[in-house]
Design a protein around this motif. Structure first.
Motif, PDB file in Angstrom:
ATOM      1  N   GLN A   4       4.015  -7.924  -0.145  1.00  0.00           N
ATOM      2  CA  GLN A   4       2.688  -7.588   0.284  1.00  0.00           C
ATOM      3  C   GLN A   4       2.209  -8.716   0.975  1.00  0.00           C
ATOM      4  O   GLN A   4       2.289  -9.764   0.980  1.00  0.00           O
ATOM      5  N   ASP A  61       0.688  -3.545   0.559  1.00  0.00           N
ATOM      6  CA  ASP A  61       2.151  -3.217   0.471  1.00  0.00           C
ATOM      7  C   ASP A  61       2.804  -2.997   1.908  1.00  0.00           C
ATOM      8  O   ASP A  61       2.146  -2.330   2.571  1.00  0.00           O
ATOM      9  N   SER A  62       4.011  -3.509   1.945  1.00  0.00           N
ATOM     10  CA  SER A  62       4.663  -3.520   3.345  1.00  0.00           C
ATOM     11  C   SER A  62       5.961  -2.646   3.077  1.00  0.00           C
ATOM     12  O   SER A  62       6.959  -3.202   2.830  1.00  0.00           O
ATOM     13  N   ASP A  63       5.867  -1.294   3.129  1.00  0.00           N
ATOM     14  CA  ASP A  63       7.088  -0.442   2.877  1.00  0.00           C
ATOM     15  C   ASP A  63       8.032  -0.481   3.905  1.00  0.00           C
ATOM     16  O   ASP A  63       9.049   0.105   3.814  1.00  0.00           O
ATOM     17  N   ASP A  64       7.910  -0.985   5.049  1.00  0.00           N
ATOM     18  CA  ASP A  64       8.509  -0.944   6.251  1.00  0.00           C
ATOM     19  C   ASP A  64       9.504  -2.229   6.366  1.00  0.00           C
ATOM     20  O   ASP A  64      10.043  -2.434   7.507  1.00  0.00           O
ATOM     21  N   CYS A  65       9.746  -3.015   5.444  1.00  0.00           N
ATOM     22  CA  CYS A  65      10.393  -4.129   5.518  1.00  0.00           C
ATOM     23  C   CYS A  65      11.687  -4.057   4.542  1.00  0.00           C
ATOM     24  O   CYS A  65      11.281  -3.530   3.281  1.00  0.00           O
ATOM     25  N   ARG A  66      12.654  -4.532   4.587  1.00  0.00           N
ATOM     26  CA  ARG A  66      13.678  -4.883   3.549  1.00  0.00           C
ATOM     27  C   ARG A  66      14.297  -5.942   3.582  1.00  0.00           C
ATOM     28  O   ARG A  66      14.452  -6.791   4.647  1.00  0.00           O
ATOM     29  N   ASP A 103      15.659  -4.717  -5.021  1.00  0.00           N
ATOM     30  CA  ASP A 103      14.573  -3.916  -4.758  1.00  0.00           C
ATOM     31  C   ASP A 103      13.469  -4.980  -4.333  1.00  0.00           C
ATOM     32  O   ASP A 103      12.197  -4.602  -4.913  1.00  0.00           O
ATOM     33  N   GLU A 118       9.705   7.485  10.738  1.00  0.00           N
ATOM     34  CA  GLU A 118       9.949   7.137   9.504  1.00  0.00           C
ATOM     35  C   GLU A 118      11.755   7.357   9.041  1.00  0.00           C
ATOM     36  O   GLU A 118      12.250   6.544   8.571  1.00  0.00           O
ATOM     37  N   CYS A 170      12.513  -5.686   9.482  1.00  0.00           N
ATOM     38  CA  CYS A 170      10.980  -5.014   9.374  1.00  0.00           C
ATOM     39  C   CYS A 170      10.789  -4.272  10.837  1.00  0.00           C
ATOM     40  O   CYS A 170      11.723  -4.298  11.614  1.00  0.00           O
ATOM     41  N   ARG A 191      10.333  -6.397  -2.617  1.00  0.00           N
ATOM     42  CA  ARG A 191       9.160  -5.812  -1.732  1.00  0.00           C
ATOM     43  C   ARG A 191       8.167  -7.011  -1.209  1.00  0.00           C
ATOM     44  O   ARG A 191       8.080  -7.978  -2.109  1.00  0.00           O
ATOM     45  N   ASN A 244      14.209   4.192   8.399  1.00  0.00           N
ATOM     46  CA  ASN A 244      14.707   4.241   7.127  1.00  0.00           C
ATOM     47  C   ASN A 244      16.359   4.056   7.171  1.00  0.00           C
ATOM     48  O   ASN A 244      16.971   3.533   6.504  1.00  0.00           O
TER      49      ASN A 244
END
Length: 286
Positions: free
Chosen positions: A171, A176-181, A167, A230, A210, A169, A234
């Motif tokens: 920043q 926060d950058s929730d659109d990257c994995r 998990d 989204e 990203c 993540r 995702n």
């Protein structure tokens, strides 16, 4: 070959081509790909440059079924291929010969957030510290590659968080950058050689993906679409975390060219090599 996530890797340290074989591989690539390779003076740099491009072309050939000679991969002004918004970085862990782990990594402290730095220096033994350091470094480099930015990007702007390295993540400038994995993997095994100067041969590899909106402007101009809802984005982020398939350079050579490649291992005409060098040097000046 099945469609979906494919991850290939090649250990170029095990590839010892003749001069003619190296030139042969360079000439397998389209003309616009050759000058950036031949400008390198160091043979290892040339090997790395040619194999990275051969991986890209063979993967497109195998997955999409496009004939090798018909593939064209464009690049941004920073030199990044724009097949998709993915960044990959590989680091090799080596034990410093003249410094201990803390002395070695302290030169890079400005590139890490306080939380990252505390996690690194409190991770345990010297080897644990080096492993933790390289994990964070690998993540930062993969992120910059994913958004298509060059060396001028300050990786100190990035702060990574994780739960036992799952998990993961990021920043960016505290947001926060929730659109990257991010995916972390290992290549090879732990191995110690020698007695006085020990080298840690474990390699870490990070894959970052990203949202296209994060790409630098020069990269965005190469993308035919940057707006995704989204749900669409995702789906891409939730693709399976495949292990890397370790290949040999010979696996990246089109089948109809392999016999010619192998023939150059033993019979390497000096005149042939000179003629290839002459053409390549001319291309390098274009």
């Amino acid at each position: 070959m099945k469609r979906g996530v494919q991850r290939w890797a090649v250990n170029i340290a095990r590839w010892d081509p003749s001069e003619a074989q190296l030139l042969f591989c360079i000439f397998l690539l389209p003309p616009h790909e050759r000058p950036p390779i031949t400008k390198f003076l160091n043979v290892e740099d040339k090997k790395r440059a040619v194999v990275s491009r051969m991986l890209q072309y063979m993967l497109v050939h195998e997955v999409l079924g496009i004939p090798f000679k018909e593939i064209t991969i464009g690049r941004t002004i920073e030199g990044k291929p724009y097949l998709c918004l993915v960044g990959v970085d590989v680091v090799s862990l080596e034990v410093p010969k003249k410094e201990n782990a803390v002395e070695f990594i302290k030169h890079f402290s400005s590139y890490f957030a306080t939380s990252e730095w505390n996690n690194i220096i409190s991770s345990g033994t010297s080897i644990d510290i080096l492993v933790e350091f390289h994990r964070y470094w690998c993540l930062k480099e993969a992120f910059t590659k994913a958004i298509g930015v060059g060396l001028g990007y300050s990786i100190g702007r990035l702060e990574f968080h994780h739960t036992n390295w799952n998990d993961i993540r990021v920043q960016v400038d505290g947001e926060d950058s929730d659109d990257c994995r991010f995916w972390l993997s290992e290549l090879g095994k732990q191995n110690w050689v020698g007695q006085l100067h020990l080298q840690y041969l474990l390699k870490k590899v990070c894959v970052a993906r990203c949202h296209p909106k994060r790409a630098v402007q020069s990269y965005k101009r190469t993308l035919w679409r940057v707006d995704f809802d989204e749900e669409e984005h995702n789906r891409a982020l939730l693709l399976p975390n495949r292990e890397f398939l370790l290949l040999q350079v010979e696996d990246l050579i089109p089948k109809h060219e392999k016999e010619a490649y192998e023939s150059l291992r033993k019979k390497c005409s000096a005149a042939y090599v000179r003629s290839l060098l002459k053409v390549i040097r001319k291309l390098a000046t274009l």
